[in-house]
Enzyme design. Structure first.
Site, PDB file in Angstrom:
ATOM      1  CG  ASP A   1      -2.037   0.902   1.185  1.00 39.10           C
ATOM      2  OD1 ASP A   1      -1.986   1.822   0.357  1.00 39.10           O
ATOM      3  OD2 ASP A   1      -2.983   0.735   1.963  1.00 39.10           O
TER       4      ASP A   1
ATOM      5  CG  ASP B   1      -3.141   3.905  -3.492  1.00 39.87           C
ATOM      6  OD1 ASP B   1      -4.021   3.054  -3.680  1.00 39.87           O
ATOM      7  OD2 ASP B   1      -3.260   4.851  -2.701  1.00 39.87           O
ATOM      8  CD  GLU B   2      -5.569  -1.082  -1.122  1.00 38.58           C
ATOM      9  OE1 GLU B   2      -6.126   0.010  -1.229  1.00 38.58           O
ATOM     10  OE2 GLU B   2      -6.111  -2.103  -0.700  1.00 38.58           O
TER      11      GLU B   2
END
Length: 420
Positions: A24, A139-140
């Site tokens: 993350d 973003d993960e």
DNA sequence: TCTGGGGTCCTAGGACCC
DNA sequence: TCTGGGGTCCTAGGACCC
């Protein structure tokens, strides 16, 4: 139940411990902005969506940790953020005293194209580090690293991922390692920013026990409040309670919640499939009652959605609109077609149609959506000709603009798939 | 917390079919 | 005309996530 006969293919090995990694990125948009403008490093930084330089419109997409110190939060109105953290530009223009300099920050508009390019670099490293990667958002991601490491050295493996991303891309990520996806997710959040948390299989229950219920994935403000009303404050409380009332109150989600709180989650990390829908929406500065601007916006959104679908090679079978009316009532209307289409004009017409009941109502936000997507590689030309033949006869049908009696969409479909 | 944009999944009722 | 039970699809809304 579990002692009953097993279906072929459901083997014991499916229950084996996995090693799941959740990666993350830390306030990703802000990190990206710092990447191309290093003077922003160490400074309070707010990235605003719908924000334009010098304006006060929009909302906070990401606030750097320095900006959060001032009470700036994600999803906050930019105007609120500016009250708590004035622009550095205001100081530089001489509007503020020297003593106030340290209480100002930088504001930047969202630049998705750039963030996408940074995310692509991160993704490459992730795919290098795992056989199976599930990207959840820009973003993960979840990684199944069972075949790449072992519990005894999982810590070092995760550190290796973090180091590579920092060295090769220049952003920091937080990583959680655990035997399940849901625990890995919580673990990555445990020590942000730049965190690394490993939860060994034997530590799972102890790790979860003290956590507040709203830290569980899928528990938002509404469910958290209801759980507290039931006397359940922590994951440990949920794990120890009778699952029946949970299932009664929350249905399937209740069962899931109970399992997750106990560290039980048999989902495997799998790559993300095709999208299920595309939508575009946009808010007015204040509620608008006049039909003109609303229909203009519907047209713009319809065109944007249709264009998106076309670019992605998607056909859609459902077209819908959304109208948010004051105070904040979300109304949705949708219509399904007899067969999948790629037809911007049709999106526009149906969106107009569905929106008719809100024509004179005050509206603060509008949206257009297509769903029931199909990505099968189809022959565009013949599909369009099929649609045209439908359009020609639609004026006589009052119930639908696209479903004239006697048309068999399945026939049109199968003739298309014959080409592939 | 008075509200930005793009998604996912679940539920519940009704239509319709056998 | 009244009536079982099961299944699927459609629509609207809600909660949640990033």
């Amino acid at each position: 139940m579990s002692d009953g006969p097993r279906l072929p293919g459901v083997e014991r090995e499916d229950d084996e411990d996995r090693i799941v990694c959740h990666v993350d990125a830390d306030c990703f948009y802000a990190s990206c902005e710092r990447l191309r403008d290093p003077k922003l490093c160490g400074e309070p930084l707010v990235v605003g969506m719908g924000y334009e330089a010098g304006e006060t419109v929009g909302a906070v997409a990401t606030a750097s940790y320095e900006a959060r110190e001032f009470g700036v939060e994600s999803a906050q109105a930019i105007s609120t953020a500016l009250e708590r953290l004035p622009r550095r530009a205001a100081y530089e223009a001489g509007d503020l005293d020297d003593s106030e300099r340290d209480e100002t920050g930088y504001y930047r508009p969202v630049d998705m194209d750039y963030y996408e390019s940074v995310a692509a670099d991160v993704r490459e490293i992730l795919h290098d580090c795992a056989d199976v990667v599930r990207e959840v958002s820009i973003d993960e991601a979840y990684l199944d690293v069972t075949d790449r490491t072992a519990w005894e050295v999982a810590d070092g493996f995760a550190r290796h991922i973090k180091d590579r991303i920092r060295r090769e891309v220049g952003v920091t990520v937080s990583v959680g390692v655990a035997p399940t996806m849901s625990a890995a997710k919580i673990a990555s959040d445990f020590d942000k920013p730049d965190g690394l948390t490993v939860v060994q299989p034997g530590e799972l229950r102890d790790f979860l026990e003290p956590l507040e219920v709203d830290l569980l994935h899928g528990v938002g403000p509404v469910t958290a409040r209801e759980l507290r009303e039931m006397g359940l404050e922590t994951a440990g409380d949920v794990a120890a309670t009778d699952p029946e009332p949970l299932a009664e109150r929350f249905g399937e989600r209740g069962r899931e919640l109970y399992d997750r709180a106990r560290g039980e989650d048999d989902r495997r990390v799998e790559p993300k499939g095709d999208p299920k829908s595309f939508s575009r929406e946009s808010a007015f500065a204040e509620p608008v009652a006049e039909p003109g601007p609303k229909y203009d916006l519907i047209e713009t959104l319809a065109a944007a959605v249709a264009d998106r679908a076309q670019r992605e090679g998607a056909l859609y079978r459902t077209i819908g609109v959304k109208a948010v009316t004051p105070p904040y009532d979300v109304n949705t209307r949708e219509r399904s077609l007899p067969g999948p289409v790629d037809d911007p004009d049709l999106v526009d017409r149906i969106a107009h149609d569905l929106f008719a009941e809100f024509k004179t109502e005050p509206v603060r936000k509008l949206g257009v959506r297509v769903a029931n997507l199909e990505f099968a590689a189809t022959d565009q030309a013949s599909l369009e000709s099929w649609e045209r033949s439908e359009d020609d006869s639609d004026s006589t049908d009052e119930s639908s603009t696209v479903n004239p009696a006697g048309t068999d969409p399945t026939t049109g479909q199968s003739s298309l798939t014959d080409f592939s």
